[in-house]
Design an enzyme around this catalytic site. Structure first.
Site, PDB file in Angstrom:
ATOM      1  N   GLY A  92     -13.720   6.028   9.130  1.00 38.89           N
ATOM      2  CA  GLY A  92     -12.338   6.165   9.599  1.00 38.89           C
ATOM      3  C   GLY A  92     -11.935   7.616   9.443  1.00 38.89           C
ATOM      4  O   GLY A  92     -12.797   8.500   9.439  1.00 38.89           O
TER       5      GLY A  92
ATOM      6  N   GLU B 257      -8.440  -4.601   5.111  1.00 35.70           N
ATOM      7  CA  GLU B 257      -8.198  -4.387   3.683  1.00 35.70           C
ATOM      8  C   GLU B 257      -7.021  -5.207   3.176  1.00 35.70           C
ATOM      9  O   GLU B 257      -7.043  -5.698   2.055  1.00 35.70           O
ATOM     10  CB  GLU B 257      -7.984  -2.884   3.426  1.00 35.70           C
ATOM     11  CG  GLU B 257      -9.282  -2.097   3.597  1.00 35.70           C
ATOM     12  CD  GLU B 257      -9.082  -0.602   3.750  1.00 35.70           C
ATOM     13  OE1 GLU B 257      -8.525  -0.197   4.791  1.00 35.70           O
ATOM     14  OE2 GLU B 257      -9.474   0.157   2.856  1.00 35.70           O
TER      15      GLU B 257
ATOM     16  N   ASN C  88     -14.979   1.674  17.029  1.00 38.26           N
ATOM     17  CA  ASN C  88     -14.590   2.053  18.391  1.00 38.26           C
ATOM     18  C   ASN C  88     -15.423   3.139  19.047  1.00 38.26           C
ATOM     19  O   ASN C  88     -15.115   3.546  20.157  1.00 38.26           O
ATOM     20  CB  ASN C  88     -13.131   2.528  18.386  1.00 38.26           C
ATOM     21  CG  ASN C  88     -12.176   1.437  17.952  1.00 38.26           C
ATOM     22  OD1 ASN C  88     -12.107   0.401  18.588  1.00 38.26           O
ATOM     23  ND2 ASN C  88     -11.484   1.657  16.860  1.00 38.26           N
TER      24      ASN C  88
ATOM     25  N   ASP D  83      -8.868  13.800  15.066  1.00 35.27           N
ATOM     26  CA  ASP D  83      -9.135  12.555  15.801  1.00 35.27           C
ATOM     27  C   ASP D  83     -10.412  12.695  16.615  1.00 35.27           C
ATOM     28  O   ASP D  83     -10.530  13.588  17.459  1.00 35.27           O
ATOM     29  CB  ASP D  83      -7.944  12.236  16.719  1.00 35.27           C
ATOM     30  CG  ASP D  83      -8.014  10.806  17.232  1.00 35.27           C
ATOM     31  OD1 ASP D  83      -9.087  10.399  17.743  1.00 35.27           O
ATOM     32  OD2 ASP D  83      -7.010  10.095  17.124  1.00 35.27           O
ATOM     33  N   PHE D  84     -11.363  11.780  16.357  1.00 39.08           N
ATOM     34  CA  PHE D  84     -12.664  11.855  17.025  1.00 39.08           C
ATOM     35  C   PHE D  84     -12.538  11.836  18.547  1.00 39.08           C
ATOM     36  O   PHE D  84     -13.339  12.454  19.257  1.00 39.08           O
ATOM     37  CB  PHE D  84     -13.560  10.695  16.550  1.00 39.08           C
ATOM     38  CG  PHE D  84     -14.899  10.663  17.236  1.00 39.08           C
ATOM     39  CD1 PHE D  84     -15.816  11.680  17.037  1.00 39.08           C
ATOM     40  CD2 PHE D  84     -15.234   9.636  18.102  1.00 39.08           C
ATOM     41  CE1 PHE D  84     -17.046  11.673  17.682  1.00 39.08           C
ATOM     42  CE2 PHE D  84     -16.457   9.618  18.752  1.00 39.08           C
ATOM     43  CZ  PHE D  84     -17.372  10.636  18.535  1.00 39.08           C
TER      44      PHE D  84
ATOM     45  N   HIS E 163     -12.978   3.184  -1.094  1.00 35.90           N
ATOM     46  CA  HIS E 163     -13.088   2.247   0.042  1.00 35.90           C
ATOM     47  C   HIS E 163     -13.720   0.916  -0.392  1.00 35.90           C
ATOM     48  O   HIS E 163     -14.256   0.190   0.436  1.00 35.90           O
ATOM     49  CB  HIS E 163     -13.963   2.835   1.183  1.00 35.90           C
ATOM     50  CG  HIS E 163     -13.320   3.955   1.933  1.00 35.90           C
ATOM     51  ND1 HIS E 163     -14.052   5.002   2.436  1.00 35.90           N
ATOM     52  CD2 HIS E 163     -12.049   4.195   2.269  1.00 35.90           C
ATOM     53  CE1 HIS E 163     -13.253   5.855   3.053  1.00 35.90           C
ATOM     54  NE2 HIS E 163     -12.014   5.377   2.956  1.00 35.90           N
TER      55      HIS E 163
ATOM     56  N   ARG F  20     -11.695  16.241   5.771  1.00 40.87           N
ATOM     57  CA  ARG F  20     -12.433  16.597   4.546  1.00 40.87           C
ATOM     58  C   ARG F  20     -13.853  17.029   4.873  1.00 40.87           C
ATOM     59  O   ARG F  20     -14.486  16.477   5.770  1.00 40.87           O
ATOM     60  CB  ARG F  20     -12.493  15.388   3.603  1.00 40.87           C
ATOM     61  CG  ARG F  20     -11.181  15.088   2.927  1.00 40.87           C
ATOM     62  CD  ARG F  20     -11.219  13.758   2.170  1.00 40.87           C
ATOM     63  NE  ARG F  20     -10.286  12.812   2.762  1.00 40.87           N
ATOM     64  CZ  ARG F  20     -10.225  11.521   2.455  1.00 40.87           C
ATOM     65  NH1 ARG F  20     -11.051  10.986   1.579  1.00 40.87           N
ATOM     66  NH2 ARG F  20      -9.345  10.737   3.048  1.00 40.87           N
TER      67      ARG F  20
ATOM     68  N   GLY G 263     -16.151   3.672  13.365  1.00 35.96           N
ATOM     69  CA  GLY G 263     -17.226   2.682  13.281  1.00 35.96           C
ATOM     70  C   GLY G 263     -17.020   1.536  14.245  1.00 35.96           C
ATOM     71  O   GLY G 263     -17.971   1.035  14.851  1.00 35.96           O
TER      72      GLY G 263
ATOM     73  N   LYS H 232       3.786   0.996   2.653  1.00 35.73           N
ATOM     74  CA  LYS H 232       3.370   0.119   3.753  1.00 35.73           C
ATOM     75  C   LYS H 232       3.272  -1.277   3.166  1.00 35.73           C
ATOM     76  O   LYS H 232       2.782  -1.437   2.038  1.00 35.73           O
ATOM     77  CB  LYS H 232       1.986   0.520   4.276  1.00 35.73           C
ATOM     78  CG  LYS H 232       1.997   1.703   5.209  1.00 35.73           C
ATOM     79  CD  LYS H 232       0.615   1.881   5.839  1.00 35.73           C
ATOM     80  CE  LYS H 232       0.259   3.342   5.851  1.00 35.73           C
ATOM     81  NZ  LYS H 232      -1.137   3.648   5.656  1.00 35.73           N
TER      82      LYS H 232
ATOM     83  N   ARG I 285      -2.349  -2.172  -3.672  1.00 38.88           N
ATOM     84  CA  ARG I 285      -3.569  -1.394  -3.551  1.00 38.88           C
ATOM     85  C   ARG I 285      -3.472  -0.159  -4.444  1.00 38.88           C
ATOM     86  O   ARG I 285      -2.500   0.590  -4.386  1.00 38.88           O
ATOM     87  CB  ARG I 285      -3.731  -0.934  -2.107  1.00 38.88           C
ATOM     88  CG  ARG I 285      -5.026  -0.219  -1.918  1.00 38.88           C
ATOM     89  CD  ARG I 285      -4.944   0.894  -0.937  1.00 38.88           C
ATOM     90  NE  ARG I 285      -6.296   1.285  -0.602  1.00 38.88           N
ATOM     91  CZ  ARG I 285      -6.720   1.464   0.624  1.00 38.88           C
ATOM     92  NH1 ARG I 285      -5.905   1.304   1.633  1.00 38.88           N
ATOM     93  NH2 ARG I 285      -7.962   1.811   0.840  1.00 38.88           N
TER      94      ARG I 285
ATOM     95  N   ASN J  69       0.881  -1.172   0.000  1.00 39.73           N
ATOM     96  CA  ASN J  69       0.000   0.000   0.000  1.00 39.73           C
ATOM     97  C   ASN J  69       0.916   1.218   0.000  1.00 39.73           C
ATOM     98  O   ASN J  69       1.476   1.586   1.024  1.00 39.73           O
ATOM     99  CB  ASN J  69      -0.876  -0.041   1.259  1.00 39.73           C
ATOM    100  CG  ASN J  69      -1.935   1.041   1.256  1.00 39.73           C
ATOM    101  OD1 ASN J  69      -1.937   1.917   0.384  1.00 39.73           O
ATOM    102  ND2 ASN J  69      -2.823   0.991   2.228  1.00 39.73           N
TER     103      ASN J  69
ATOM    104  N   GLY K  27     -10.802   8.803   6.663  1.00 40.73           N
ATOM    105  CA  GLY K  27     -11.675   8.945   5.489  1.00 40.73           C
ATOM    106  C   GLY K  27     -12.949   8.190   5.793  1.00 40.73           C
ATOM    107  O   GLY K  27     -12.907   7.209   6.543  1.00 40.73           O
TER     108      GLY K  27
HETATM  109  P1  AMP Z   1      -8.932   4.759  10.442  1.00 34.78           P
HETATM  110  O1  AMP Z   1      -8.762   5.754   9.322  1.00 34.78           O
HETATM  111  O2  AMP Z   1      -9.928   3.687  10.124  1.00 34.78           O
HETATM  112  O3  AMP Z   1      -7.627   4.217  10.956  1.00 34.78           O
HETATM  113  O4  AMP Z   1      -9.583   5.585  11.659  1.00 34.78           O
HETATM  114  C1  AMP Z   1      -8.828   6.503  12.414  1.00 34.78           C
HETATM  115  C2  AMP Z   1      -9.745   7.346  13.263  1.00 34.78           C
HETATM  116  O5  AMP Z   1     -10.591   6.505  14.090  1.00 34.78           O
HETATM  117  C3  AMP Z   1      -9.010   8.219  14.275  1.00 34.78           C
HETATM  118  O6  AMP Z   1      -8.602   9.435  13.695  1.00 34.78           O
HETATM  119  C4  AMP Z   1     -10.066   8.441  15.328  1.00 34.78           C
HETATM  120  O7  AMP Z   1     -10.871   9.542  14.948  1.00 34.78           O
HETATM  121  C5  AMP Z   1     -10.922   7.190  15.279  1.00 34.78           C
HETATM  122  N1  AMP Z   1     -10.657   6.294  16.424  1.00 34.78           N
HETATM  123  C6  AMP Z   1      -9.653   5.395  16.554  1.00 34.78           C
HETATM  124  N2  AMP Z   1      -9.726   4.771  17.757  1.00 34.78           N
HETATM  125  C7  AMP Z   1     -10.817   5.274  18.404  1.00 34.78           C
HETATM  126  C8  AMP Z   1     -11.425   5.049  19.672  1.00 34.78           C
HETATM  127  N3  AMP Z   1     -10.964   4.132  20.535  1.00 34.78           N
HETATM  128  N4  AMP Z   1     -12.531   5.766  19.975  1.00 34.78           N
HETATM  129  C9  AMP Z   1     -13.028   6.671  19.105  1.00 34.78           C
HETATM  130  N5  AMP Z   1     -12.493   6.933  17.911  1.00 34.78           N
HETATM  131  C10 AMP Z   1     -11.401   6.250  17.536  1.00 34.78           C
END
Ligand code: AMP
Length: 393
Positions: free
Chosen positions: A208, A381, A331, A279-280, A178, A239, A329, A15, A89, A8, A210
């Site tokens: 995620g 993936e 977490n 970051d959420f 995706h 975004r 989704g 990666k 990928r 990737n 994205g």
């Molecule tokens: P991904 O692109 O699928 O790796 O998702 C990364 C994003 O998932 C991070 O920027 C967070 O916003 C969110 N995330 C990861 N871990 C957690 C968690 N334990 N609780 C809430 N959000 C999470």
């Protein structure tokens, strides 16, 4: 028993993972980063032994040579892993790549030509493909496209309402992204329920950094929220997602440039734009402290996701499953609960205890009497790329 090297790559990184073809076991993985940048490059390799090194990595060819050296240094030379194919990928396959494809010179050139549609991704993929084919000339190299899964969308779903000759001239249509994740997650949800994927109407939320949603009928994508580029649709980490195209003309007339608006919408919007963090977890923490913009960010995020959920229930004429995957989704149970709340009238009932349970694998989070089964399914993936690579070889 053979293995697949899954690659990737981006313009400045590679990666990789080596995945056992039958068991799906990861035999090694790693990351080569800061390729071609003025600062030192870096390689991190994880197998039984871990190797980490900083050094100059001028291009992808040196990147792959260092990767091979890291395998040897970690005590398991790459030749000893019985690798039978390399799976790459590729983000954009345009309209021409509807399935994983054996890479020859022509295919590699077409992937580079599609950089017109994916300027941030396809040039890096192409550089890595050229370097990987030179490093492993005896192995078949397969391109696995993020767009391919959505090539089953009907014309009504992928067509923008602009003059057809303009759209055709410039390749303007909805492609969707995706796809590798939507494919593996919908198949695993079906497996978890013990039902054939062909028998299910599914809505997958890949949330995620994205984020995109996909309406899947009998295993085929019939609609998805990303379009010509991965900018359309849901609110994301950096975004904006959906926006009136008129906003762009308005900003241009007020002195912004094409590049500054591109950066604004792709890199400085979404959660980051509202709060300063993509970051959420940070956004949620700020909202809990009473920060207005953080609360608004989550409200807008949820509003948009619910918008698409309603739309896809209409597109599919009802659904059997709703599947959450990727970082948020998998977490963020609070977010899952808010996205599904108020849909009880069409048979969606979340079980709060199951939703909050700290499990990690594929699991159902709806009540036993929920007409629509809601699941959390971890995305994978790399294993899917390995699977599609082997199937193609
Ligand atoms: P991904 O692109 O699928 O790796 O998702 C990364 C994003 O998932 C991070 O920027 C967070 O916003 C969110 N995330 C990861 N871990 C957690 C968690 N334990 N609780 C809430 N959000 C999470």
């Amino acid at each position: 028993m053979s293995a697949v090297l899954v690659v990737n790559s981006g313009s400045s990184s590679i990666k990789y993972q080596v995945i056992h073809a039958e068991s799906g076991e990861r035999l090694a993985d790693g990351l080569v980063e800061r390729i071609g940048e003025s600062s030192q490059g870096r390689i991190e390799h994880r197998a039984e032994k871990r190797v980490e090194r900083e050094l100059a990595i001028p291009d992808h060819t040196v990147g792959f040579a260092e990767m091979v050296a890291a395998f040897a240094e970690a005590g398991a030379p790459i030749e000893s892993l019985d690798i039978s194919a390399v799976g790459h990928r590729v983000v954009h396959g345009g309209s021409e790549f509807i399935a994983p494809t054996l890479i020859d010179d022509r295919v590699a050139e077409r992937i580079l030509a599609l950089a017109e549609l994916a300027p941030l991704h396809n040039p890096g993929h192409h550089a890595a493909i050229v370097a990987a084919r030179a490093t492993f000339p005896e192995l078949p190299h397969i391109a696995v496209f993020d767009t391919a899964f959505h090539q089953s969308m009907p014309e009504s779903a992928y067509t923008y309402a602009i003059a057809p000759e303009v759209a055709a001239k410039h390749g303007v249509r909805r492609y969707g992204f995706h796809g590798i994740s939507h494919a593996v997650v919908s198949r695993r949800a079906a497996e978890h329920l013990g039902k054939p994927v062909e028998s299910l109407k599914q809505i997958v939320l890949h949330l995620g950094n994205g984020a995109s949603m996909c309406a899947i009928d009998g295993g085929e994508s019939v609609d998805t929220s990303m379009g010509l580029t991965p900018l359309e649709g849901l609110v994301m980490g950096t975004r904006s997602g959906d926006i009136d195209p008129g906003v762009i003309f308005h900003l241009l007339r007020r002195g912004e440039t094409v590049d500054s608006i591109d950066t604004l919408l792709n890199k400085r919007s979404g959660f980051l734009g509202f709060t300063g963090s993509n970051d959420f977890r940070d956004v949620r923490e700020a909202a809990a402290r009473g920060d207005h913009d953080a609360k608004l960010a989550i409200d807008v995020y949820v509003h948009r996701a619910r918008h698409y959920l309603g739309a896809y229930l209409a597109v599919l004429r009802g659904a059997d499953t709703i599947v959450f995957t990727a970082g948020l989704g998998e977490n963020a149970p609070d977010l899952r609960a808010r996205v599904c709340a108020g849909f009880e009238w069409c048979g969606i009932h979340i079980d709060p205890e199951l939703n909050e349970a700290p499990d990690r694998g594929a699991r159902v989070i709806s009540t036993a009497d929920s007409t629509v089964t809601v699941l959390v399914v971890p995305t994978d993936e790399e294993t899917e790329i390995a699977r599609q690579t082997i199937a193609t070889v």
